[in-house]
Design a protein around this motif. Sequence first.
Motif, mmCIF file in Angstrom:
data_model
loop_
_atom_site.group_PDB
_atom_site.id
_atom_site.type_symbol
_atom_site.label_atom_id
_atom_site.label_comp_id
_atom_site.label_asym_id
_atom_site.label_seq_id
_atom_site.Cartn_x
_atom_site.Cartn_y
_atom_site.Cartn_z
ATOM 1 N N SER A 7 47.709 44.402 37.785
ATOM 2 C CA SER A 7 47.308 45.449 38.731
ATOM 3 C C SER A 7 48.487 46.354 39.077
ATOM 4 C CB SER A 7 46.760 44.829 40.016
ATOM 5 O OG SER A 7 45.603 44.084 39.755
ATOM 6 N N ARG A 34 36.095 51.011 41.645
ATOM 7 C CA ARG A 34 36.392 49.815 40.846
ATOM 8 C C ARG A 34 37.855 49.815 40.384
ATOM 9 N NH1 ARG A 34 34.349 44.892 40.842
ATOM 10 N NH2 ARG A 34 33.925 44.083 38.802
ATOM 11 N N GLN A 37 40.020 48.887 43.291
ATOM 12 C CA GLN A 37 39.985 47.435 43.502
ATOM 13 C C GLN A 37 40.908 46.731 42.514
ATOM 14 O OE1 GLN A 37 35.775 46.805 43.049
ATOM 15 N NE2 GLN A 37 35.411 46.840 45.259
ATOM 16 N N LEU A 38 40.878 47.169 41.258
ATOM 17 C CA LEU A 38 41.736 46.565 40.249
ATOM 18 C C LEU A 38 43.205 46.796 40.584
ATOM 19 C CD1 LEU A 38 42.240 45.166 37.533
ATOM 20 C CD2 LEU A 38 41.976 47.398 36.438
ATOM 21 N N ALA A 42 42.135 43.343 44.210
ATOM 22 C CA ALA A 42 41.034 42.906 45.063
ATOM 23 C C ALA A 42 39.749 42.651 44.283
ATOM 24 C CB ALA A 42 40.777 43.965 46.141
ATOM 25 N N VAL A 43 39.846 42.555 42.980
ATOM 26 C CA VAL A 43 38.660 42.307 42.175
ATOM 27 C C VAL A 43 38.951 41.127 41.239
ATOM 28 C CG1 VAL A 43 39.283 44.007 40.421
ATOM 29 C CG2 VAL A 43 36.928 43.336 40.667
ATOM 30 N N PHE A 44 38.074 40.146 41.269
ATOM 31 C CA PHE A 44 38.281 38.960 40.449
ATOM 32 C C PHE A 44 37.138 38.740 39.467
ATOM 33 C CE2 PHE A 44 40.595 38.331 44.400
ATOM 34 C CZ PHE A 44 41.869 38.102 43.905
ATOM 35 N N ASP A 45 36.167 39.641 39.481
ATOM 36 C CA ASP A 45 35.023 39.470 38.593
ATOM 37 C C ASP A 45 34.922 40.611 37.578
ATOM 38 O OD1 ASP A 45 34.340 41.430 40.409
ATOM 39 O OD2 ASP A 45 32.282 40.751 40.667
ATOM 40 N N MET A 46 36.016 41.310 37.346
ATOM 41 C CA MET A 46 35.997 42.418 36.399
ATOM 42 C C MET A 46 35.980 41.861 34.980
ATOM 43 S SD MET A 46 38.477 45.721 36.101
ATOM 44 C CE MET A 46 37.674 46.614 37.407
ATOM 45 N N SER A 50 36.655 45.829 30.575
ATOM 46 C CA SER A 50 36.965 46.903 31.531
ATOM 47 C C SER A 50 38.461 47.020 31.753
ATOM 48 C CB SER A 50 36.253 46.662 32.862
ATOM 49 O OG SER A 50 34.863 46.699 32.691
#
Length: 89
Positions: A7, A34, A37-38, A42-46, A50
């Motif tokens: 990130s 999105r 978030q990356l 803050a994103v763990f389900d990407m 992507s």
Amino acid sequence: MDLFDISDRIREARKARGLTQEELAERAGLSRVRLNQLENGAVFDMKFGSVMSVLEALDLTLRIGTANAGRPTLDDLQREQEEDSAPGL
């Protein structure tokens, strides 16, 4: 390297190239939210695809290597510390 390191590198590369989040998101086929978030970890389900799209839009690659290759383990560091603190002759 973990998601937070990736990130940080994405954010740094985007800024170094003078791109806004909106511009990079468009190039990578993501929403700006999105991408934000990356960049903030803050994103763990990407999806992996992507993340790869973002890296490709920045002309970056992801290299996979052997874990801890050439890096000391915690045991190595503890052993070194014990040796350094051992009484001398």
